[in-house]
Design a protein around this motif. Sequence first.
Motif, mmCIF file in Angstrom:
data_model
loop_
_atom_site.group_PDB
_atom_site.id
_atom_site.type_symbol
_atom_site.label_atom_id
_atom_site.label_comp_id
_atom_site.label_asym_id
_atom_site.label_seq_id
_atom_site.Cartn_x
_atom_site.Cartn_y
_atom_site.Cartn_z
ATOM 1 N N ASP A 1 0.779 -1.237 0.000
ATOM 2 C CA ASP A 1 0.000 0.000 0.000
ATOM 3 C C ASP A 1 0.813 1.291 0.000
ATOM 4 O O ASP A 1 0.246 2.356 -0.215
ATOM 5 C CB ASP A 1 -0.923 0.023 1.229
ATOM 6 C CG ASP A 1 -1.828 -1.194 1.278
ATOM 7 O OD1 ASP A 1 -2.341 -1.589 0.226
ATOM 8 O OD2 ASP A 1 -2.015 -1.764 2.376
ATOM 9 N N ASN A 2 2.115 1.205 0.264
ATOM 10 C CA ASN A 2 2.908 2.425 0.452
ATOM 11 C C ASN A 2 3.904 2.670 -0.673
ATOM 12 O O ASN A 2 4.411 1.728 -1.275
ATOM 13 C CB ASN A 2 3.723 2.348 1.750
ATOM 14 C CG ASN A 2 2.880 2.458 2.993
ATOM 15 O OD1 ASN A 2 1.707 2.819 2.942
ATOM 16 N ND2 ASN A 2 3.470 2.145 4.129
ATOM 17 N N ASN A 3 4.208 3.951 -0.902
ATOM 18 C CA ASN A 3 5.435 4.311 -1.594
ATOM 19 C C ASN A 3 6.584 4.168 -0.601
ATOM 20 O O ASN A 3 6.531 4.737 0.494
ATOM 21 C CB ASN A 3 5.387 5.763 -2.079
ATOM 22 C CG ASN A 3 4.645 5.919 -3.387
ATOM 23 O OD1 ASN A 3 3.856 5.068 -3.772
ATOM 24 N ND2 ASN A 3 4.884 7.028 -4.066
ATOM 25 N N GLU A 4 7.609 3.405 -0.972
ATOM 26 C CA GLU A 4 8.765 3.205 -0.108
ATOM 27 C C GLU A 4 10.041 3.456 -0.909
ATOM 28 O O GLU A 4 10.038 3.386 -2.141
ATOM 29 C CB GLU A 4 8.798 1.774 0.457
ATOM 30 C CG GLU A 4 7.559 1.352 1.223
ATOM 31 C CD GLU A 4 7.461 1.938 2.620
ATOM 32 O OE1 GLU A 4 8.326 2.750 2.984
ATOM 33 O OE2 GLU A 4 6.504 1.582 3.345
ATOM 34 N N ILE A 5 11.131 3.741 -0.197
ATOM 35 C CA ILE A 5 12.406 3.957 -0.860
ATOM 36 C C ILE A 5 13.526 3.351 -0.022
ATOM 37 O O ILE A 5 13.588 3.557 1.196
ATOM 38 C CB ILE A 5 12.658 5.462 -1.120
ATOM 39 C CG1 ILE A 5 13.852 5.656 -2.041
ATOM 40 C CG2 ILE A 5 12.814 6.244 0.172
ATOM 41 C CD1 ILE A 5 13.933 7.053 -2.624
ATOM 42 N N ASP A 6 14.371 2.556 -0.671
ATOM 43 C CA ASP A 6 15.449 1.847 0.002
ATOM 44 C C ASP A 6 16.692 1.890 -0.878
ATOM 45 O O ASP A 6 16.603 2.066 -2.093
ATOM 46 C CB ASP A 6 15.058 0.393 0.256
ATOM 47 C CG ASP A 6 13.802 0.267 1.100
ATOM 48 O OD1 ASP A 6 13.937 0.108 2.322
ATOM 49 O OD2 ASP A 6 12.683 0.327 0.547
ATOM 50 N N ALA A 7 17.827 1.689 -0.249
ATOM 51 C CA ALA A 7 19.097 1.586 -0.972
ATOM 52 C C ALA A 7 19.721 0.229 -0.695
ATOM 53 O O ALA A 7 19.782 -0.208 0.461
ATOM 54 C CB ALA A 7 20.056 2.690 -0.555
ATOM 55 N N VAL A 8 20.169 -0.438 -1.755
ATOM 56 C CA VAL A 8 20.966 -1.654 -1.631
ATOM 57 C C VAL A 8 22.422 -1.267 -1.843
ATOM 58 O O VAL A 8 22.755 -0.597 -2.824
ATOM 59 C CB VAL A 8 20.543 -2.712 -2.663
ATOM 60 C CG1 VAL A 8 21.535 -3.873 -2.687
ATOM 61 C CG2 VAL A 8 19.145 -3.219 -2.355
ATOM 62 N N VAL A 9 23.283 -1.669 -0.922
ATOM 63 C CA VAL A 9 24.712 -1.364 -1.010
ATOM 64 C C VAL A 9 25.477 -2.684 -1.063
ATOM 65 O O VAL A 9 25.311 -3.539 -0.188
ATOM 66 C CB VAL A 9 25.190 -0.524 0.188
ATOM 67 C CG1 VAL A 9 26.655 -0.126 0.002
ATOM 68 C CG2 VAL A 9 24.320 0.718 0.372
ATOM 69 N N LEU A 10 26.303 -2.854 -2.083
ATOM 70 C CA LEU A 10 27.123 -4.048 -2.224
ATOM 71 C C LEU A 10 28.555 -3.765 -1.786
ATOM 72 O O LEU A 10 29.104 -2.710 -2.103
ATOM 73 C CB LEU A 10 27.140 -4.528 -3.675
ATOM 74 C CG LEU A 10 25.826 -4.989 -4.298
ATOM 75 C CD1 LEU A 10 26.085 -5.531 -5.694
ATOM 76 C CD2 LEU A 10 25.154 -6.041 -3.441
ATOM 77 N N GLY A 11 29.135 -4.704 -1.071
ATOM 78 C CA GLY A 11 30.537 -4.564 -0.696
ATOM 79 C C GLY A 11 30.779 -4.957 0.743
ATOM 80 O O GLY A 11 29.932 -4.752 1.625
ATOM 81 N N GLN A 12 31.950 -5.520 0.970
ATOM 82 C CA GLN A 12 32.306 -6.015 2.292
ATOM 83 C C GLN A 12 32.566 -4.884 3.279
ATOM 84 O O GLN A 12 32.202 -4.974 4.459
ATOM 85 C CB GLN A 12 33.540 -6.908 2.174
ATOM 86 C CG GLN A 12 33.917 -7.631 3.453
ATOM 87 C CD GLN A 12 35.153 -8.484 3.265
ATOM 88 O OE1 GLN A 12 36.109 -8.060 2.632
ATOM 89 N NE2 GLN A 12 35.131 -9.698 3.802
ATOM 90 N N GLU A 13 33.176 -3.803 2.815
ATOM 91 C CA GLU A 13 33.544 -2.713 3.720
ATOM 92 C C GLU A 13 32.315 -2.075 4.364
ATOM 93 O O GLU A 13 32.269 -1.861 5.574
ATOM 94 C CB GLU A 13 34.354 -1.660 2.961
ATOM 95 C CG GLU A 13 34.888 -0.545 3.856
ATOM 96 C CD GLU A 13 35.776 0.435 3.101
ATOM 97 O OE1 GLU A 13 36.001 1.535 3.624
ATOM 98 O OE2 GLU A 13 36.239 0.080 1.993
ATOM 99 N N PHE A 14 31.307 -1.768 3.540
ATOM 100 C CA PHE A 14 30.092 -1.172 4.108
ATOM 101 C C PHE A 14 29.349 -2.195 4.957
ATOM 102 O O PHE A 14 28.804 -1.855 6.020
ATOM 103 C CB PHE A 14 29.184 -0.645 3.007
ATOM 104 C CG PHE A 14 27.950 0.026 3.526
ATOM 105 C CD1 PHE A 14 28.005 1.318 4.023
ATOM 106 C CD2 PHE A 14 26.729 -0.643 3.561
ATOM 107 C CE1 PHE A 14 26.865 1.936 4.544
ATOM 108 C CE2 PHE A 14 25.590 -0.036 4.068
ATOM 109 C CZ PHE A 14 25.662 1.253 4.554
#
Length: 462
Positions: A405-418
């Motif tokens: 039901d919602n507008n949502e926003i997310d970030a996917v971050v790839l990498g071992q350091e983060f």
Amino acid sequence: MTLHTLLRSAATAVGALAFAACATLPDTDELIQRHAGQAARFETARGALPAQKSAAILAQLKSQSGDIDILDKQIALEQAVNDSPLVLGNKVTLLQDGAATYPAMFAAIRSARDHINLESYIIENDEVGRQFSDLLLAQQARGVQVNVIYDSVGALNTPKAFFERLKQGGIEVLEFNPINPLTAKGPWMINHRDHRKLLLVDGRIAFIGGINISSVYGSGSIPSRSHKAAANTDEWRDTDLQIEGPVVSEFQKLFLQTWEKQRGRPLATKNYFPALKVQGKDIVRTIGSTPDDPFSLMYLTLISAIGNAEKQVHLTQAYFVPDPQLLQALVAAAGRGVDVKLILPSHSDSGLVFHAGRAHYTELLQGGVKLYERVGGLLHAKTAVIDGVWSTVGSSNLDWRSFLDNNEIDAVVLGQEFAQKMEAMFASDLQASQAIDLQGWQHRPLQFRIKEWLARVWERLL
């Protein structure tokens, strides 16, 4: 319960009853199988990389993380179902709680020279809200164009005079899906809410996460030497990201798409898409989910990431009302030897959601999933770190409302350091949490069981 909470719950229930029959969650197995086996593709500030260079980047990521399969499978699915690319060359800063996030936001706003775009589910008329409004008005007076989107239900408790003051100062203000049908610019969609939290400055800096514009986030939840965590019951624990680099343009696209879909007034001509340079080494993909999509992009992304996990699934979640597929994915991961840990709230601003989530504890514990409840603060974060290489931070909760039901926003971050920074944050929250064991949980008071049963009846509407 506050008037705001009562009104918001009433609006949610009415809308959910009207639209529940129209919305369903996707068959994740079918979609994941359909999109398996594609080659990973990466982009830079200059555009898409050749296949050979993309393959080299993927190989490097895998070698750093122990050659796990999640990268192959997960990247293939994400790029098949999502228009947003995996973008290289970003700098991602992890921000814990409002005490760290608000000063970073204020500094970015003060640095603005061209425009500021702000989108928030809740904007309160309190000390923090007034700090934001005063600073935004000052920047607008300097010639920096400010554009604001707020959710009509999320801002129920905010006087209209608050937003009128912004408008009178020259700021463009847009109310997302107004509750009042007479002011709606399109179909009256009371159940479709804008749950995003997004700040963009000059098209170069983005902030996303779970933090709204409200004084409840003003103090940190992380215990200091001067006081113990257990005393901080009124402080909110949340997580945001500050992102700089080429991927910011993808967040900008999502803001402008929302403005256009909501039929906002034409925006002033500004440099919304400046030339962006490399700022760091982080690889980032935006995930912008809306009910207009055939299925929730974040739901499918997370379910598949859990299904592809080989080592660890570490989730921190404010509102946990899982559907059967999510439950199955978590239990299946634990069954194949993955270390599945969930940090959930020990109390909540939504009693129904809290008890609806607890209604699933027995099944999860019996399936080998390890559960913890965060004490010393009200948990509002929505984060995940999987296999020490795949991380996500954003606004999406693990409940039906976020997924349908919602507008949502997310970030996917790839990498071992983060991911290591995410794991350190998870470990810190784990230390401030109480473990829930199956034997103890089976002897919980009868009053808890009754509340869980009642809440579960309504879980699709929460």
